[in-house]
Design a protein around this motif. Structure first.
Motif, PDB file in Angstrom:
ATOM      1  N   ARG A 188     -11.827   5.110 -13.484  1.00  0.00           N
ATOM      2  CA  ARG A 188     -11.048   3.888 -13.719  1.00  0.00           C
ATOM      3  C   ARG A 188     -11.236   2.860 -12.618  1.00  0.00           C
ATOM      4  NH1 ARG A 188      -7.621   7.933 -14.555  1.00  0.00           N
ATOM      5  NH2 ARG A 188      -6.593   7.603 -12.557  1.00  0.00           N
ATOM      6  N   SER A 189     -11.364   3.349 -11.380  1.00  0.00           N
ATOM      7  CA  SER A 189     -11.443   2.422 -10.251  1.00  0.00           C
ATOM      8  C   SER A 189     -12.003   3.152  -9.037  1.00  0.00           C
ATOM      9  CB  SER A 189     -10.053   1.869  -9.921  1.00  0.00           C
ATOM     10  OG  SER A 189      -9.198   2.904  -9.497  1.00  0.00           O
ATOM     11  N   LEU A 190     -12.394   2.358  -8.055  1.00  0.00           N
ATOM     12  CA  LEU A 190     -12.810   2.916  -6.768  1.00  0.00           C
ATOM     13  C   LEU A 190     -11.588   3.129  -5.892  1.00  0.00           C
ATOM     14  CD1 LEU A 190     -15.883   0.679  -5.847  1.00  0.00           C
ATOM     15  CD2 LEU A 190     -15.886   2.955  -6.882  1.00  0.00           C
ATOM     16  N   ASN A 191     -11.701   3.987  -4.916  1.00  0.00           N
ATOM     17  CA  ASN A 191     -10.675   4.137  -3.900  1.00  0.00           C
ATOM     18  C   ASN A 191     -10.526   2.789  -3.202  1.00  0.00           C
ATOM     19  OD1 ASN A 191     -10.220   4.553  -0.844  1.00  0.00           O
ATOM     20  ND2 ASN A 191      -9.383   6.406  -1.781  1.00  0.00           N
TER      21      ASN A 191
ATOM     22  N   SER B 156      -1.455  -2.180  -4.665  1.00  0.00           N
ATOM     23  CA  SER B 156      -1.153  -0.775  -4.389  1.00  0.00           C
ATOM     24  C   SER B 156      -2.061   0.142  -5.196  1.00  0.00           C
ATOM     25  CB  SER B 156       0.313  -0.475  -4.704  1.00  0.00           C
ATOM     26  OG  SER B 156       0.530  -0.532  -6.098  1.00  0.00           O
ATOM     27  N   GLU B 157      -2.195   1.353  -4.704  1.00  0.00           N
ATOM     28  CA  GLU B 157      -3.113   2.303  -5.322  1.00  0.00           C
ATOM     29  C   GLU B 157      -2.711   2.680  -6.742  1.00  0.00           C
ATOM     30  OE1 GLU B 157      -3.433   3.073  -0.850  1.00  0.00           O
ATOM     31  OE2 GLU B 157      -1.850   2.494  -2.237  1.00  0.00           O
ATOM     32  N   SER B 158      -1.416   2.772  -7.034  1.00  0.00           N
ATOM     33  CA  SER B 158      -0.999   3.246  -8.360  1.00  0.00           C
ATOM     34  C   SER B 158      -0.863   2.141  -9.400  1.00  0.00           C
ATOM     35  CB  SER B 158       0.324   4.013  -8.263  1.00  0.00           C
ATOM     36  OG  SER B 158       1.375   3.151  -7.869  1.00  0.00           O
TER      37      SER B 158
ATOM     38  N   PRO C 277       0.838  -1.204   0.000  1.00  0.00           N
ATOM     39  CA  PRO C 277       0.000   0.000   0.000  1.00  0.00           C
ATOM     40  C   PRO C 277       0.874   1.255   0.000  1.00  0.00           C
ATOM     41  CG  PRO C 277       0.053  -0.950   2.189  1.00  0.00           C
ATOM     42  CD  PRO C 277       0.766  -1.915   1.276  1.00  0.00           C
ATOM     43  N   GLU C 278       0.377   2.323  -0.634  1.00  0.00           N
ATOM     44  CA  GLU C 278       1.179   3.531  -0.797  1.00  0.00           C
ATOM     45  C   GLU C 278       0.653   4.743  -0.033  1.00  0.00           C
ATOM     46  OE1 GLU C 278       2.555   2.760  -5.388  1.00  0.00           O
ATOM     47  OE2 GLU C 278       0.547   3.565  -5.017  1.00  0.00           O
ATOM     48  N   ILE C 279      -0.633   4.810   0.180  1.00  0.00           N
ATOM     49  CA  ILE C 279      -1.236   6.027   0.724  1.00  0.00           C
ATOM     50  C   ILE C 279      -1.688   5.779   2.167  1.00  0.00           C
ATOM     51  CG2 ILE C 279      -3.090   7.718   0.418  1.00  0.00           C
ATOM     52  CD1 ILE C 279      -2.967   7.055  -2.601  1.00  0.00           C
ATOM     53  N   PRO C 280      -1.079   6.498   3.104  1.00  0.00           N
ATOM     54  CA  PRO C 280      -1.386   6.227   4.520  1.00  0.00           C
ATOM     55  C   PRO C 280      -2.848   6.440   4.885  1.00  0.00           C
ATOM     56  CG  PRO C 280      -0.083   8.240   4.299  1.00  0.00           C
ATOM     57  CD  PRO C 280      -0.112   7.580   2.949  1.00  0.00           C
TER      58      PRO C 280
ATOM     59  N   PHE D  81      -8.310 -12.402  -4.956  1.00  0.00           N
ATOM     60  CA  PHE D  81      -7.623 -11.219  -5.454  1.00  0.00           C
ATOM     61  C   PHE D  81      -8.568 -10.249  -6.143  1.00  0.00           C
ATOM     62  CE2 PHE D  81      -4.451 -14.557  -5.341  1.00  0.00           C
ATOM     63  CZ  PHE D  81      -3.333 -13.912  -4.822  1.00  0.00           C
ATOM     64  N   THR D  82      -8.273  -8.966  -5.977  1.00  0.00           N
ATOM     65  CA  THR D  82      -8.927  -7.925  -6.750  1.00  0.00           C
ATOM     66  C   THR D  82      -7.904  -6.829  -6.966  1.00  0.00           C
ATOM     67  OG1 THR D  82     -10.888  -6.541  -6.995  1.00  0.00           O
ATOM     68  CG2 THR D  82      -9.895  -6.631  -4.802  1.00  0.00           C
ATOM     69  N   SER D  83      -7.968  -6.190  -8.108  1.00  0.00           N
ATOM     70  CA  SER D  83      -6.958  -5.192  -8.409  1.00  0.00           C
ATOM     71  C   SER D  83      -7.440  -4.250  -9.489  1.00  0.00           C
ATOM     72  CB  SER D  83      -5.667  -5.882  -8.865  1.00  0.00           C
ATOM     73  OG  SER D  83      -4.681  -4.940  -9.225  1.00  0.00           O
ATOM     74  N   SER D  84      -7.247  -2.968  -9.273  1.00  0.00           N
ATOM     75  CA  SER D  84      -7.600  -1.995 -10.310  1.00  0.00           C
ATOM     76  C   SER D  84      -6.585  -2.030 -11.438  1.00  0.00           C
ATOM     77  CB  SER D  84      -7.659  -0.590  -9.718  1.00  0.00           C
ATOM     78  OG  SER D  84      -6.377  -0.206  -9.251  1.00  0.00           O
ATOM     79  N   GLY D  85      -5.410  -2.559 -11.175  1.00  0.00           N
ATOM     80  CA  GLY D  85      -4.367  -2.574 -12.185  1.00  0.00           C
ATOM     81  C   GLY D  85      -4.253  -3.893 -12.918  1.00  0.00           C
ATOM     82  N   ASN D  86      -5.260  -4.757 -12.832  1.00  0.00           N
ATOM     83  CA  ASN D  86      -5.123  -6.093 -13.430  1.00  0.00           C
ATOM     84  C   ASN D  86      -5.486  -6.120 -14.907  1.00  0.00           C
ATOM     85  OD1 ASN D  86      -7.869  -5.879 -13.111  1.00  0.00           O
ATOM     86  ND2 ASN D  86      -8.127  -7.759 -11.956  1.00  0.00           N
ATOM     87  N   ARG D  87      -5.081  -5.133 -15.622  1.00  0.00           N
ATOM     88  CA  ARG D  87      -5.210  -4.959 -17.056  1.00  0.00           C
ATOM     89  C   ARG D  87      -5.726  -6.186 -17.814  1.00  0.00           C
ATOM     90  NH1 ARG D  87      -1.302  -3.187 -14.332  1.00  0.00           N
ATOM     91  NH2 ARG D  87      -0.023  -5.006 -14.570  1.00  0.00           N
ATOM     92  N   GLY D  88      -6.996  -6.210 -18.054  1.00  0.00           N
ATOM     93  CA  GLY D  88      -7.566  -7.259 -18.889  1.00  0.00           C
ATOM     94  C   GLY D  88      -7.974  -8.516 -18.158  1.00  0.00           C
TER      95      GLY D  88
END
Length: 160
Positions: free
Chosen positions: A131-134, A105-107, A9-12, A77-84
């Motif tokens: 693109r995604s939820l928080n 991670s968020e980014s 995780p990146e954002i406190p 697993f779930t991920s906003s960055g899981n391209r495709g």
């Protein structure tokens, strides 16, 4: 019992909000390093308010240490960055007691090597222009659905 796992995780503030969610639901929280902040970060503490003493927190130096020591019964697993990679809609997934809900991670989301060959992928449908939820919102959605399905929510259909 359901677990929440945050991989790098990146954002406190997000992690603090998820910690507060975990305190509210008596859900263990696992943080897998590297973290984009220090656990003493004031934003992390502020977002979690005074609930930190009630969080069942574990911090792991890396993914392998988490897998070996925590020994999760099943990874979801779930991920906003899981391209495709398309998973099962979260409200149609068959959650089980002991599931570990894994968020990236968020980014960048979760690394491709963690997702490859994983049978348990869930997604939160988004039909708007974002693109995604928080991540804190996504964790709330999935956790409460998993608790409902597994009987962890008072009054849920699965509860005896």
């Amino acid at each position: 019992m359901i677990h929440i796992v945050l991989h790098a995780p990146e954002i406190p503030q997000n992690t603090g909000s998820i910690a507060r969610l975990c305190a509210a639901t008596d859900t263990p929280l696992h943080l897998v390093e590297p973290l984009g902040f220090k656990l003493t970060d004031r934003y992390l503490k502020r977002a979690g308010l005074d609930y930190w003493p009630h969080v069942k927190l574990s911090v792991w130096p890396d993914w392998q240490a988490y897998l070996q020591s925590a020994a999760p019964s099943r990874l979801v697993f779930t991920s906003s960055g899981n391209r495709g990679i398309i998973g099962t809609d979260y409200h149609r997934f068959a959650y089980e007691k002991g599931d570990a809900l894994v968020f990236g991670s968020e980014s960048t989301g979760l690394p491709d090597e963690l997702l490859e060959g994983q049978p348990h992928l869930v997604r939160i449908p988004i039909w708007g222009c974002v693109r995604s939820l928080n991540i804190a919102n996504a964790a709330s959605v999935l956790l409460y659905e998993a608790l409902k399905v597994t009987g962890g929510l008072p009054g849920s259909a699965a509860q005896p």
